[in-house]
Design a protein around this motif. Structure first.
Motif, PDB file in Angstrom:
ATOM      1  N   LEU A  55       0.814  -1.210   0.000  1.00  0.00           N
ATOM      2  CA  LEU A  55       0.000   0.000   0.000  1.00  0.00           C
ATOM      3  C   LEU A  55       0.852   1.265   0.000  1.00  0.00           C
ATOM      4  O   LEU A  55       0.542   2.224  -0.715  1.00  0.00           O
ATOM      5  N   ILE A  56       1.932   1.260   0.758  1.00  0.00           N
ATOM      6  CA  ILE A  56       2.804   2.432   0.797  1.00  0.00           C
ATOM      7  C   ILE A  56       3.430   2.660  -0.576  1.00  0.00           C
ATOM      8  O   ILE A  56       3.539   3.794  -1.042  1.00  0.00           O
ATOM      9  N   GLY A  57       3.823   1.594  -1.238  1.00  0.00           N
ATOM     10  CA  GLY A  57       4.390   1.702  -2.574  1.00  0.00           C
ATOM     11  C   GLY A  57       3.403   2.264  -3.581  1.00  0.00           C
ATOM     12  O   GLY A  57       3.757   3.078  -4.435  1.00  0.00           O
ATOM     13  N   PHE A  58       2.143   1.835  -3.482  1.00  0.00           N
ATOM     14  CA  PHE A  58       1.121   2.359  -4.384  1.00  0.00           C
ATOM     15  C   PHE A  58       0.827   3.831  -4.101  1.00  0.00           C
ATOM     16  O   PHE A  58       0.599   4.615  -5.031  1.00  0.00           O
ATOM     17  N   CYS A  59       0.824   4.225  -2.837  1.00  0.00           N
ATOM     18  CA  CYS A  59       0.625   5.640  -2.496  1.00  0.00           C
ATOM     19  C   CYS A  59       1.774   6.488  -3.033  1.00  0.00           C
ATOM     20  O   CYS A  59       1.548   7.583  -3.560  1.00  0.00           O
ATOM     21  N   TYR A  60       2.992   5.984  -2.917  1.00  0.00           N
ATOM     22  CA  TYR A  60       4.152   6.685  -3.460  1.00  0.00           C
ATOM     23  C   TYR A  60       4.018   6.836  -4.974  1.00  0.00           C
ATOM     24  O   TYR A  60       4.257   7.907  -5.527  1.00  0.00           O
ATOM     25  N   ALA A  61       3.622   5.758  -5.646  1.00  0.00           N
ATOM     26  CA  ALA A  61       3.443   5.796  -7.104  1.00  0.00           C
ATOM     27  C   ALA A  61       2.384   6.824  -7.494  1.00  0.00           C
ATOM     28  O   ALA A  61       2.554   7.569  -8.472  1.00  0.00           O
ATOM     29  N   ALA A  62       1.306   6.890  -6.732  1.00  0.00           N
ATOM     30  CA  ALA A  62       0.247   7.856  -7.016  1.00  0.00           C
ATOM     31  C   ALA A  62       0.761   9.287  -6.830  1.00  0.00           C
ATOM     32  O   ALA A  62       0.435  10.171  -7.634  1.00  0.00           O
ATOM     33  N   LEU A  63       1.561   9.527  -5.791  1.00  0.00           N
ATOM     34  CA  LEU A  63       2.112  10.863  -5.566  1.00  0.00           C
ATOM     35  C   LEU A  63       3.074  11.274  -6.678  1.00  0.00           C
ATOM     36  O   LEU A  63       3.064  12.432  -7.111  1.00  0.00           O
ATOM     37  N   VAL A  64       3.870  10.345  -7.151  1.00  0.00           N
ATOM     38  CA  VAL A  64       4.805  10.650  -8.244  1.00  0.00           C
ATOM     39  C   VAL A  64       4.023  10.998  -9.507  1.00  0.00           C
ATOM     40  O   VAL A  64       4.314  11.989 -10.187  1.00  0.00           O
ATOM     41  N   THR A  65       3.016  10.191  -9.811  1.00  0.00           N
ATOM     42  CA  THR A  65       2.187  10.445 -10.992  1.00  0.00           C
ATOM     43  C   THR A  65       1.461  11.774 -10.869  1.00  0.00           C
ATOM     44  O   THR A  65       1.441  12.582 -11.810  1.00  0.00           O
ATOM     45  N   LEU A  66       0.860  12.016  -9.719  1.00  0.00           N
ATOM     46  CA  LEU A  66       0.144  13.271  -9.480  1.00  0.00           C
ATOM     47  C   LEU A  66       1.078  14.472  -9.586  1.00  0.00           C
ATOM     48  O   LEU A  66       0.702  15.505 -10.144  1.00  0.00           O
ATOM     49  N   GLY A  67       2.300  14.329  -9.098  1.00  0.00           N
ATOM     50  CA  GLY A  67       3.272  15.415  -9.210  1.00  0.00           C
ATOM     51  C   GLY A  67       3.589  15.757 -10.658  1.00  0.00           C
ATOM     52  O   GLY A  67       3.710  16.923 -11.017  1.00  0.00           O
ATOM     53  N   GLY A  68       3.699  14.738 -11.491  1.00  0.00           N
ATOM     54  CA  GLY A  68       3.943  14.987 -12.915  1.00  0.00           C
ATOM     55  C   GLY A  68       2.774  15.683 -13.582  1.00  0.00           C
ATOM     56  O   GLY A  68       2.957  16.590 -14.399  1.00  0.00           O
ATOM     57  N   ILE A  69       1.567  15.272 -13.227  1.00  0.00           N
ATOM     58  CA  ILE A  69       0.362  15.893 -13.793  1.00  0.00           C
ATOM     59  C   ILE A  69       0.232  17.341 -13.335  1.00  0.00           C
ATOM     60  O   ILE A  69      -0.071  18.234 -14.135  1.00  0.00           O
ATOM     61  N   ILE A  70       0.504  17.598 -12.053  1.00  0.00           N
ATOM     62  CA  ILE A  70       0.428  18.962 -11.541  1.00  0.00           C
ATOM     63  C   ILE A  70       1.500  19.836 -12.185  1.00  0.00           C
ATOM     64  O   ILE A  70       1.248  20.996 -12.537  1.00  0.00           O
ATOM     65  N   GLY A  71       2.709  19.288 -12.366  1.00  0.00           N
ATOM     66  CA  GLY A  71       3.770  20.043 -13.033  1.00  0.00           C
ATOM     67  C   GLY A  71       3.387  20.436 -14.446  1.00  0.00           C
ATOM     68  O   GLY A  71       3.691  21.531 -14.909  1.00  0.00           O
ATOM     69  N   PHE A  72       2.688  19.537 -15.131  1.00  0.00           N
ATOM     70  CA  PHE A  72       2.223  19.840 -16.479  1.00  0.00           C
ATOM     71  C   PHE A  72       1.107  20.886 -16.455  1.00  0.00           C
ATOM     72  O   PHE A  72       1.101  21.825 -17.254  1.00  0.00           O
ATOM     73  N   ALA A  73       0.173  20.738 -15.510  1.00  0.00           N
ATOM     74  CA  ALA A  73      -0.965  21.654 -15.440  1.00  0.00           C
ATOM     75  C   ALA A  73      -0.533  23.074 -15.045  1.00  0.00           C
ATOM     76  O   ALA A  73      -1.042  24.048 -15.597  1.00  0.00           O
ATOM     77  N   LYS A  74       0.404  23.194 -14.103  1.00  0.00           N
ATOM     78  CA  LYS A  74       0.805  24.513 -13.623  1.00  0.00           C
ATOM     79  C   LYS A  74       1.826  25.192 -14.520  1.00  0.00           C
ATOM     80  O   LYS A  74       1.759  26.395 -14.735  1.00  0.00           O
ATOM     81  N   ALA A  75       2.787  24.428 -15.033  1.00  0.00           N
ATOM     82  CA  ALA A  75       3.886  25.043 -15.776  1.00  0.00           C
ATOM     83  C   ALA A  75       3.908  24.654 -17.249  1.00  0.00           C
ATOM     84  O   ALA A  75       4.742  25.149 -17.993  1.00  0.00           O
ATOM     85  N   GLY A  76       3.017  23.750 -17.648  1.00  0.00           N
ATOM     86  CA  GLY A  76       3.009  23.295 -19.029  1.00  0.00           C
ATOM     87  C   GLY A  76       4.212  22.434 -19.380  1.00  0.00           C
ATOM     88  O   GLY A  76       4.579  22.300 -20.543  1.00  0.00           O
ATOM     89  N   SER A  77       4.828  21.816 -18.375  1.00  0.00           N
ATOM     90  CA  SER A  77       6.042  21.039 -18.572  1.00  0.00           C
ATOM     91  C   SER A  77       5.708  19.616 -19.020  1.00  0.00           C
ATOM     92  O   SER A  77       5.242  18.799 -18.223  1.00  0.00           O
ATOM     93  N   THR A  78       5.965  19.342 -20.283  1.00  0.00           N
ATOM     94  CA  THR A  78       5.734  17.982 -20.777  1.00  0.00           C
ATOM     95  C   THR A  78       6.775  17.018 -20.219  1.00  0.00           C
ATOM     96  O   THR A  78       6.502  15.828 -20.083  1.00  0.00           O
ATOM     97  N   THR A  79       7.945  17.537 -19.862  1.00  0.00           N
ATOM     98  CA  THR A  79       8.969  16.698 -19.242  1.00  0.00           C
ATOM     99  C   THR A  79       8.489  16.196 -17.883  1.00  0.00           C
ATOM    100  O   THR A  79       8.672  15.022 -17.558  1.00  0.00           O
ATOM    101  N   SER A  80       7.870  17.077 -17.096  1.00  0.00           N
ATOM    102  CA  SER A  80       7.325  16.671 -15.797  1.00  0.00           C
ATOM    103  C   SER A  80       6.239  15.618 -15.976  1.00  0.00           C
ATOM    104  O   SER A  80       6.181  14.648 -15.222  1.00  0.00           O
ATOM    105  N   LEU A  81       5.389  15.823 -16.960  1.00  0.00           N
ATOM    106  CA  LEU A  81       4.319  14.869 -17.216  1.00  0.00           C
ATOM    107  C   LEU A  81       4.888  13.510 -17.610  1.00  0.00           C
ATOM    108  O   LEU A  81       4.493  12.479 -17.050  1.00  0.00           O
ATOM    109  N   ALA A  82       5.818  13.495 -18.549  1.00  0.00           N
ATOM    110  CA  ALA A  82       6.402  12.229 -19.010  1.00  0.00           C
ATOM    111  C   ALA A  82       7.149  11.518 -17.881  1.00  0.00           C
ATOM    112  O   ALA A  82       6.985  10.312 -17.674  1.00  0.00           O
ATOM    113  N   ALA A  83       7.958  12.272 -17.133  1.00  0.00           N
ATOM    114  CA  ALA A  83       8.715  11.667 -16.033  1.00  0.00           C
ATOM    115  C   ALA A  83       7.781  11.177 -14.933  1.00  0.00           C
ATOM    116  O   ALA A  83       7.982  10.089 -14.382  1.00  0.00           O
ATOM    117  N   GLY A  84       6.754  11.965 -14.606  1.00  0.00           N
ATOM    118  CA  GLY A  84       5.802  11.560 -13.581  1.00  0.00           C
ATOM    119  C   GLY A  84       5.061  10.294 -13.962  1.00  0.00           C
ATOM    120  O   GLY A  84       4.887   9.386 -13.138  1.00  0.00           O
TER     121      GLY A  84
END
Length: 102
Positions: A5-34
């Motif tokens: 469960l902790i691993g899945f929560c971590y994975a969700a946070l990493v993915t969410l961070g990439g999506i937020i980076g794309f939404a706020k800054a338009g960074s496709t690199t953040s989206l792809a890496a996330g």
């Protein structure tokens, strides 16, 4: 076998961070890496593969640590560095517990 469960929560946070980076800054690199690192973290948690999880968390800890020490901005680099380092510690301690129990 219980899910990591902790691993899945971590994975969700990493993915969410990439999506937020794309939404706020338009960074496709953040989206792809996330998305990539979120998928790898989820895969490692699902398969309970220590090496996939350790490689993913370790890489993120180093990359985000370098970004944090270059900018000294807690968000997002500092937070991800701390979370990734904690995941590395979790994985290593659970691995040593399994080794001693065998």
């Amino acid at each position: 076998m219980a899910a990591d469960l902790i691993g899945f929560c971590y994975a969700a946070l990493v993915t969410l961070g990439g999506i937020i980076g794309f939404a706020k800054a338009g960074s496709t690199t953040s989206l792809a890496a996330g998305l990539l690192f979120g998928f790898l973290a989820a895969l490692g948690a699902y398969l309970k593969n220590t090496w996939i999880s350790l490689g993913t968390c370790g890489t993120l800890a180093v990359v985000m640590g370098i970004r944090y020490f270059n900018s000294f901005k807690l968000m997002p680099a500092g937070l991800m560095m701390i979370l990734s380092a904690l995941m590395v510690l979790k994985i290593l301690t659970s691995k040593t517990k399994k080794t001693h129990q065998s």
